[in-house]
Structures are given as C-alpha cells and as structure tokens.
Design an enzyme around this catalytic site. Structure first.
Site, mmCIF file in Angstrom:
data_model
loop_
_atom_site.group_PDB
_atom_site.id
_atom_site.type_symbol
_atom_site.label_atom_id
_atom_site.label_comp_id
_atom_site.label_asym_id
_atom_site.label_seq_id
_atom_site.Cartn_x
_atom_site.Cartn_y
_atom_site.Cartn_z
ATOM 1 N N TYR A 153 0.866 -1.179 0.000
ATOM 2 C CA TYR A 153 0.000 0.000 0.000
ATOM 3 C C TYR A 153 0.904 1.232 0.000
ATOM 4 O O TYR A 153 2.061 1.158 -0.410
ATOM 5 C CB TYR A 153 -0.930 -0.123 1.232
ATOM 6 C CG TYR A 153 -2.064 0.853 1.287
ATOM 7 C CD1 TYR A 153 -2.881 1.069 0.175
ATOM 8 C CD2 TYR A 153 -2.318 1.581 2.445
ATOM 9 C CE1 TYR A 153 -3.914 1.975 0.229
ATOM 10 C CE2 TYR A 153 -3.359 2.482 2.510
ATOM 11 C CZ TYR A 153 -4.154 2.682 1.403
ATOM 12 O OH TYR A 153 -5.174 3.578 1.468
ATOM 13 N N LYS A 177 -20.518 -19.552 -11.793
ATOM 14 C CA LYS A 177 -19.637 -19.450 -12.969
ATOM 15 C C LYS A 177 -18.229 -19.048 -12.518
ATOM 16 O O LYS A 177 -17.232 -19.563 -13.026
ATOM 17 C CB LYS A 177 -20.180 -18.396 -13.947
ATOM 18 C CG LYS A 177 -21.524 -18.744 -14.554
ATOM 19 C CD LYS A 177 -21.423 -19.225 -15.982
ATOM 20 C CE LYS A 177 -22.778 -19.687 -16.480
ATOM 21 N NZ LYS A 177 -22.763 -20.425 -17.715
HETATM 22 C C1 LIG Z 1 -25.608 -22.869 -18.796
HETATM 23 C C2 LIG Z 1 -26.085 -21.514 -18.957
HETATM 24 O O1 LIG Z 1 -25.316 -20.602 -19.111
HETATM 25 C C3 LIG Z 1 -27.509 -21.283 -18.957
HETATM 26 O O2 LIG Z 1 -28.281 -22.225 -18.835
HETATM 27 O O3 LIG Z 1 -27.894 -20.105 -19.061
HETATM 28 MG MG LIG Z 2 -26.246 -18.682 -19.092
#
Ligand SMILES: CC(=O)C(=O)O
Ligand SMILES: [Mg+2]
Ligand SMILES: NC(=O)C1=CN([C@@H]2O[C@H](COP(=O)(O)OP(=O)(O)OC[C@H]3O[C@@H](n4cnc5c(N)ncnc54)[C@H](O)[C@@H]3O)[C@@H](O)[C@H]2O)C=CC1
Length: 477
Positions: A113, A168
């Site tokens: 920092y 994700k």
């Molecule tokens: C897998 C995916 O991205 C969906 O089903 O929207």
């Molecule tokens: Mg999707």
C-alpha cells in the site's frame, strides 16, 4: 433457512420424545418412504428427549416430500426444521477474495500500500500495458449479467441472478485458474449496461456476458466488442454454440449421419438458439429450421424481432410453417434452447430413425431423457446429472484461459471453432458411444486442449498480443 425442499438431499432436525418413540421407528419411516439415511448427528440430549440432525437422500424430490410428510405424522417426533443442503452450501455466498501475500509488518504494509504502491501506479500511468504485469487484469474476468434471462428461469433480476454468476466464477477458478468476479447490474437498459461495463473494464482482462436476454444481448456484445480492446464473449451464445457443435460432431458419428444431409430443428430462437444456428450453418447444415413460441420462423413472415427476420432469411429453405409438433416430422436432430417440457415423446417418435435429441434448457430440459431413452439415437442435456452434458461450462473456462494467456484482443470465429474441435477430440474414437459423446467437465484434457487450440488460432489470426513461452519459436510478440 427456509423450510423448503429444493434438492435430492436434505437435513432433518428432529426432536424425539424417547419414551414415546424409538429412533429405529423414525428410520423405518424414512426408508419406507424412499429416503436413504446417510448421516446422523446428535445435537442435544435430555433425560427423555433427544435432538438429532438426519441427512437423507432420495432419487426423486417427491420422496423427500413423502419422508417429511410421514415424519410430521409420527407420535413423539417433532420436525424442528428441514435444511436443503443446496441452500446450506450457498449460505454467505460461494466465493471469497484472498490476498496472495500476507501483510505482517510495516514494511509489508508500505510496499503493498502507500507509499511504495505509488511507484507501481506511476509505472502503469507511464505505460498502460503494465496493468497486465502489475495488476489482477492479466488473470481476471468479469462475469456480468443483468438478470434478464437467468438459465431458463427468465427475468428474475440482478439479486436472484447472483448465485449463477458466483457459480460461474467458481468454475472459472477451479477448472482453469481464472479469477472471475460476479457482477449483477441493477439496470436492463442497453446503453447503461454498455457504459457500466466500459467503465469497469480497466480491472479486467476479459468480459463474460451472462444471461442477458435477446435481442438486447446482441447489441450489447457487438458494441462492447467494438469499443473495448479485451475479449467480450456472451457465453450463452458462443460458449453454448462451441459445446453444441463439439457434441454434434460426435453424435453424428454415433448415428452415422452427415451434417450436410441432416434436417435440424432448433427450438428457442433467443441468444443461445441464434448462436448455435450460426455455428451449424457455418459447419454446413443445409436444412435448418428455427421454431419459437409462434412456430417455425419463415422468411415470408415479418417479425417485430429484427434478429428473427435476419434468421428466417438464412434458414428454413423449404419455407415450412407450423408448430414444433409439425416441423419436427422427419428431423434428424432436435436442439432445444427454449424452456422445460416443450418436447413430447410423440414428437421424437415422428423424427427420422436414430434421432439426435439435445434438450439443453436449464434447469428443466425440453423433455426428460427417461421418456425417450428407448427411441432416441443420442440424448444430451445441459445438466450434470445425466450423461452427455452439453453445457457452456465445457467452453468458457478454457477459452478465457487461452485468451488471457495470449492477451487476445478478441475471441474470434477461428478461436471458437478451434475450441469445438478441441472438446470433440477429447473423446477418443474407441470411447465414442451414445452415452459418451462429450467429455466430462472434470476431464482435465478439456481446458488443456482448448487452451492450445485457441491460442494457436489467436496467433494465426493476429489477435494475440502476447506469445506464451511454449508457442514461441523465437522472441515474443
Ligand atoms: C448454462 C447456462 O449458461 C444457462 O443455462 O444459461
Ligand atoms: Mg447462461
Ligand atoms: N446448456 C447450456 O449450456 C445452455 C442452456 N441454455 C438454456 O437455453 C434456454 C434459453 O436460453 P437463452 O437463449 O439465453 O434465453 P433467451 O431468453 O435469449 O431465449 C429463449 C428463447 O426461447 C423461446 N421459448 C421459450 N419458451 C418456448 C416454448 N415453449 N416454445 C418455443 N420457444 C420458446 C423464447 O421465446 C426465446 O426466444 C434456457 O433454458 C437456458 O437455460 C442457455 C445457454 C446455455
């Protein structure tokens, strides 16, 4: 925790009056109703009572409902609450941020920092590319949604979209060691989304757009691709198309049909359906018919959705009209990217012999695979609990790993086709069969092969700004 059953595994907290009921009676009730007891924890005990957590699994959710219903009727047993293990896993979210180095003393503090960090800031100020060397940009992707088309659940908004985006982000990290950050925007206005993402871009090496409904997703992606110098990739379009094509290459081998002669029906002409159709046309499909809620898309009709007019011009060469149930007659391939339950067994019975049925709507496929197991040549779904999972999770970690490693300015068609070929190649010819057309997401060859194929394609097409060491035959770019 809400008292709902959302999965096939639950934890029951029960209070037993030990003089009125034996624990064995409770277990019998659970098993008689189709549940399997996989764990028992004693939480509290008293002179004539005990509180226990019982973890129960079942093959069908309805059995878990029967189990809880039967327990409620048992004398001497109080069902304190039911915890869904999936909800438990989501408590507090699924990911966290961790420093790479500890800050243990003033010296560390002054380096990570102020004051020393200022020298690093100035190095980037003098040469912006240094952001790739000196910040998280080189390995970080933003997973951005507006919550407007979340899985097949529809427009459930940005708060409700977060668990998918967190998921994700986990997959990016676990499968390809990409740091991904979930961002759900509280706007569904195209211009606001574009402006917000442009303003966020300095921190990221790539933008993964997710679950943004069509047709807005097309303009958002196109504009961002033009205006940003990092890859912008709408996963529902291109990730899905890459994996679909990989699966179809192998499924056609299993049933012994040619892509050029196959009649292909795509149901759900939204983000994923349009992108999948595009890759199929590029791959040489001649008879491709798109069907949405209003039936087959045909060039003689004018649609309010400009993408549908564009689509109808390029597909349905015989100008077939009618509902899915009519159009599907004699089809070799059905690709579902619409919503659960759209396809009936009778439809599959009217398809050509050994039909390929890809029912990819999430979380509920267009038809349950068990209903057509005996009549379909190959079946695939988007889910991980059936064989042949055709899901963009097979693509996005590897394709971004590659794009980040070569600091690609974009992800182009050649890179996507290379990713499809790489995925399909993981299934060796001697392994290929109707239950194994696509590799598992846990097969480590998937990301490795995608990375190699996609970096080669990026270098070949001139969009790589950096040459990873193993691709150098003399000097870096
Ligand atoms: C897998 C995916 O991205 C969906 O089903 O929207
Ligand atoms: Mg999707
Ligand atoms: N397996 C995978 O990797 C992926 C699966 N999907 C699934 O595909 C579906 C669509 O996703 P997106 O294209 O992102 O959504 P979208 O909202 O852009 O498109 C969905 C399209 O399906 C149509 N549709 C819905 N119900 C229909 C019905 N009963 N009959 C005919 N058409 C119908 C809608 O009118 C719309 O045009 C979702 O269920 C999603 O979960 C999407 C992306 C990846």
């Amino acid at each position: 925790m809400k008292d709902t059953i959302g999965g096939k595994s639950i934890i029951l907290r029960v209070e037993l009056q030990t003089e009125a009921v034996h624990f064995g009676q409770l277990i019998t009730v659970i098993t008689e109703n189709g549940g399997d007891v996989i764990a028992i924890d004693v939480i509290q005990t008293g002179p004539n009572w005990t509180v226990r957590d019982i973890t129960v699994t079942a093959s069908e959710q309805i059995q878990l409902e029967a189990v809880t219903g039967a327990i409620k009727l048992l004398q001497g047993v109080k069902l304190v609450h039911v915890s869904d293990r999936t909800f438990l896993l989501h408590l507090g979210g699924k990911i966290e941020m961790k420093p790479k180095v500890p800050i243990q003393n003033r010296d560390d503090l002054s380096r990570v920092y102020t004051p020393d960090v200022a020298r690093v800031c100035m190095a980037i100020h003098e040469k912006q590319e240094n952001a790739y060397k000196l910040t998280i940009k080189r390995n970080t992707v933003a997973v951005v949604s507006d919550g407007s088309a979340v899985l097949g659940l529809g427009n459930i908004g940005p708060y409700a979209a977060m668990p998918v985006m967190e998921g994700k982000a986990m997959l990016f990290k676990q499968l390809a060691d990409v740091d991904a950050f979930p961002i759900c925007l509280d706007t569904q206005n195209t211009e606001e989304i574009i402006t917000t993402i442009k303003n966020l871009a300095p921190a990221f090496g790539g933008i993964n757009l997710e679950d943004i409904s069509s047709p807005r997703c097309f303009e958002i992606e196109e504009r961002l691709r033009e205006e940003l110098d990092i890859p912008v990739f709408h996963d529902d379009q291109h990730g899905t198309a890459v994996v679909l094509y990989a699966g179809l290459i192998n499924a056609l081998k299993v049933v012994g049909k040619s892509i050029h002669e196959a009649k292909v029906v795509v149901c759900g002409i939204g983000a994923a359906g349009i992108a999948c159709s595009n890759i199929l046309l590029a791959a040489g499909v001649k008879e491709l018919i798109g069907v949405d809620r209003e039936g087959a898309l045909v060039s003689s009709t004018s649609y309010n959705n400009p993408m549908w007019n564009w689509y109808a011009e390029r597909t349905n060469p015989n100008r077939l009209t009618g509902s899915l149930h009519e159009i599907i007659e004699g089809a070799d391939v059905f690709i579902g990217l619409s919503s659960g339950g759209v396809l009936k067994r009778g439809d599959v019975e009217r398809m050509a012999p050994r039909p390929i049925v890809f029912v990819m709507a999430n979380p509920t496929p267009e038809i349950h695979p068990d209903e057509i197991e005996d009549i379909a040549g190959v079946i695939a779904t988007g889910r991980s609990d059936f064989p042949n999972q055709i899901n963009n999770v097979l693509c996005f970690p590897g394709i971004f790993r590659a794009a980040l490693d070569c600091q690609a300015t974009t992800i182009n068609e050649e890179m996507k086709l290379a990713a499809s070929a790489a995925i399909a190649s993981v299934v060796a010819p001697q392994e290929l069969n109707k239950l194994y057309i696509i590799p598992s997401v846990f097969n480590q060859e998937v990301v490795r092969r995608i990375r190699t194929g996609v970096i080669e394609a990026a270098i070949r097409t001139g969009v790589a700004r950096r040459m990873p060491r193993e691709f150098r035959s003399g000097g870096s770019i």
